[in-house]
Enzyme design. Structure first.
Site, PDB file in Angstrom:
ATOM      1  N   LYS A  13      11.523 -22.104  24.078  1.00  0.00           N
ATOM      2  CA  LYS A  13      11.252 -22.474  22.683  1.00  0.00           C
ATOM      3  C   LYS A  13      10.400 -21.429  21.967  1.00  0.00           C
ATOM      4  CE  LYS A  13       7.592 -25.752  23.715  1.00  0.00           C
ATOM      5  NZ  LYS A  13       6.480 -24.814  23.694  1.00  0.00           N
ATOM      6  N   ARG A  85       2.578 -32.647  20.616  1.00  0.00           N
ATOM      7  CA  ARG A  85       2.812 -32.812  22.053  1.00  0.00           C
ATOM      8  C   ARG A  85       2.685 -34.259  22.483  1.00  0.00           C
ATOM      9  NH1 ARG A  85       1.883 -27.121  23.470  1.00  0.00           N
ATOM     10  NH2 ARG A  85       2.333 -26.841  25.651  1.00  0.00           N
ATOM     11  N   ARG A 119       7.240 -15.653  35.117  1.00  0.00           N
ATOM     12  CA  ARG A 119       6.874 -15.020  33.837  1.00  0.00           C
ATOM     13  C   ARG A 119       5.672 -14.074  33.991  1.00  0.00           C
ATOM     14  NH1 ARG A 119       6.563 -18.921  28.727  1.00  0.00           N
ATOM     15  NH2 ARG A 119       4.646 -19.675  29.643  1.00  0.00           N
ATOM     16  N   ARG A 153      -0.032 -15.458  33.272  1.00  0.00           N
ATOM     17  CA  ARG A 153      -0.930 -16.401  32.600  1.00  0.00           C
ATOM     18  C   ARG A 153      -1.482 -17.368  33.633  1.00  0.00           C
ATOM     19  NH1 ARG A 153       2.176 -19.070  27.550  1.00  0.00           N
ATOM     20  NH2 ARG A 153       1.283 -20.924  28.463  1.00  0.00           N
ATOM     21  N   ARG A 164       1.999 -29.443  33.839  1.00  0.00           N
ATOM     22  CA  ARG A 164       2.389 -29.354  32.428  1.00  0.00           C
ATOM     23  C   ARG A 164       3.728 -30.056  32.196  1.00  0.00           C
ATOM     24  NH1 ARG A 164       2.255 -23.200  31.990  1.00  0.00           N
ATOM     25  NH2 ARG A 164       2.817 -23.379  29.810  1.00  0.00           N
TER      26      ARG A 164
HETATM   27  P1  AMP Z   1       1.876 -23.369  25.439  1.00  0.00           P
HETATM   28  O1  AMP Z   1       1.626 -21.912  25.231  1.00  0.00           O
HETATM   29  O2  AMP Z   1       2.527 -24.053  24.265  1.00  0.00           O
HETATM   30  O3  AMP Z   1       2.547 -23.684  26.743  1.00  0.00           O
HETATM   31  O4  AMP Z   1       0.404 -24.052  25.530  1.00  0.00           O
HETATM   32  C1  AMP Z   1      -0.509 -23.684  26.526  1.00  0.00           C
HETATM   33  C2  AMP Z   1      -1.646 -24.689  26.611  1.00  0.00           C
HETATM   34  O5  AMP Z   1      -2.319 -24.772  25.342  1.00  0.00           O
HETATM   35  C3  AMP Z   1      -1.255 -26.133  26.933  1.00  0.00           C
HETATM   36  O6  AMP Z   1      -1.071 -26.372  28.316  1.00  0.00           O
HETATM   37  C4  AMP Z   1      -2.467 -26.888  26.375  1.00  0.00           C
HETATM   38  O7  AMP Z   1      -3.591 -26.785  27.227  1.00  0.00           O
HETATM   39  C5  AMP Z   1      -2.778 -26.112  25.105  1.00  0.00           C
HETATM   40  N1  AMP Z   1      -2.055 -26.629  23.921  1.00  0.00           N
HETATM   41  C6  AMP Z   1      -1.048 -26.013  23.224  1.00  0.00           C
HETATM   42  N2  AMP Z   1      -0.624 -26.794  22.216  1.00  0.00           N
HETATM   43  C7  AMP Z   1      -1.357 -27.932  22.269  1.00  0.00           C
HETATM   44  C8  AMP Z   1      -1.366 -29.138  21.514  1.00  0.00           C
HETATM   45  N3  AMP Z   1      -0.503 -29.353  20.514  1.00  0.00           N
HETATM   46  N4  AMP Z   1      -2.286 -30.087  21.846  1.00  0.00           N
HETATM   47  C9  AMP Z   1      -3.133 -29.901  22.851  1.00  0.00           C
HETATM   48  N5  AMP Z   1      -3.162 -28.810  23.636  1.00  0.00           N
HETATM   49  C10 AMP Z   1      -2.278 -27.826  23.356  1.00  0.00           C
END
Ligand code: AMP
Length: 203
Positions: A13, A85, A119, A153, A164
């Protein structure tokens, strides 16, 4: 046009949001990137959540998001990646601004784990590689352009990814039952996924 991209980790995404953003000219807003770029006193708390694969508290997330999407940069539209989320966040988003389309990019858990644990990224130029799928670096674990060692990461380890994915199934997926969405098969190649999304945007 205000779009939300929803999908499990590894669904592509983020990649698609970036490509579509360049094609249609609206900014790509990734809440993960917004959080990774946080500096100052909140950094430690945010990093703790991110490293463990848990969500940062809604209140904090909302404050950051509101500042971003209420800025002139996002006035004409945006592609939101990583928010909402959970149902609570979806309701809050509704209060901030109406969304035109929810796009769901779906893949299996097995594929998600394979993609995410492979990744790697270049700290210098930000380019993302994948040692299990593609694009693979030409030289083992080195950026093709910067020639420096690639990094992983801290929330891309298999253990954090499984956590996750659980959060995704329990908290994020229910959003799709309440908000009509367009479902895209994320297991196809990148170009095909982009084409499918673009076709659905003009329907
Ligand atoms: P992502 O890069 O979208 O996979 O996000 C990485 C991490 O950022 C997630 O595992 C959460 O810890 C935090 N995060 C990202 N978006 C949100 C959100 N909308 N609400 C809460 N935590 C978030």
């Amino acid at each position: 046009m205000k779009l939300v991209f929803i999908g499990p980790q590894g669904s592509g995404k983020g990649t698609q949001a970036k490509i579509i953003s360049e094609k249609i000219g609206f900014p790509h807003i990734s809440t993960g990137d917004l959080l990774r770029n946080i500096q100052g006193p909140l950094k430690k708390e945010v990093d703790n959540h991110m490293n463990q694969g848990t969500l940062v508290p809604d209140e904090l997330m909302l404050k950051i998001l509101k500042e971003t999407i209420n800025s002139p940069y996002c006035e004409a539209g945006f592609i939101l990646d990583g928010f909402p989320r959970n149902i609570e966040q979806a309701k809050e988003l509704e209060k901030i601004t109406p969304i035109d389309k929810f796009i769901e990019i779906s893949i299996s858990d097995e594929e998600a784990i394979k993609r995410i644990s492979g990744r790697r990224n270049c700290k210098q130029c930000g380019k993302i590689y994948n040692i299990n799928t593609s694009p693979k670096p030409q030289e083992e674990n080195k950026c093709d352009d910067c020639k420096i060692e690639l990094t992983q990461r801290s929330d891309d380890t298999e253990e954090a990814v499984k956590k996750r994915l659980n959060v995704y199934h329990n908290d994020t997926e229910p959003i799709l039952k309440e908000y009509p969405s367009i479902k895209i098969n994320g297991e196809q190649d990148i170009k095909q996924v982009t084409q499918d999304i673009l076709e659905k945007l003009v329907e």
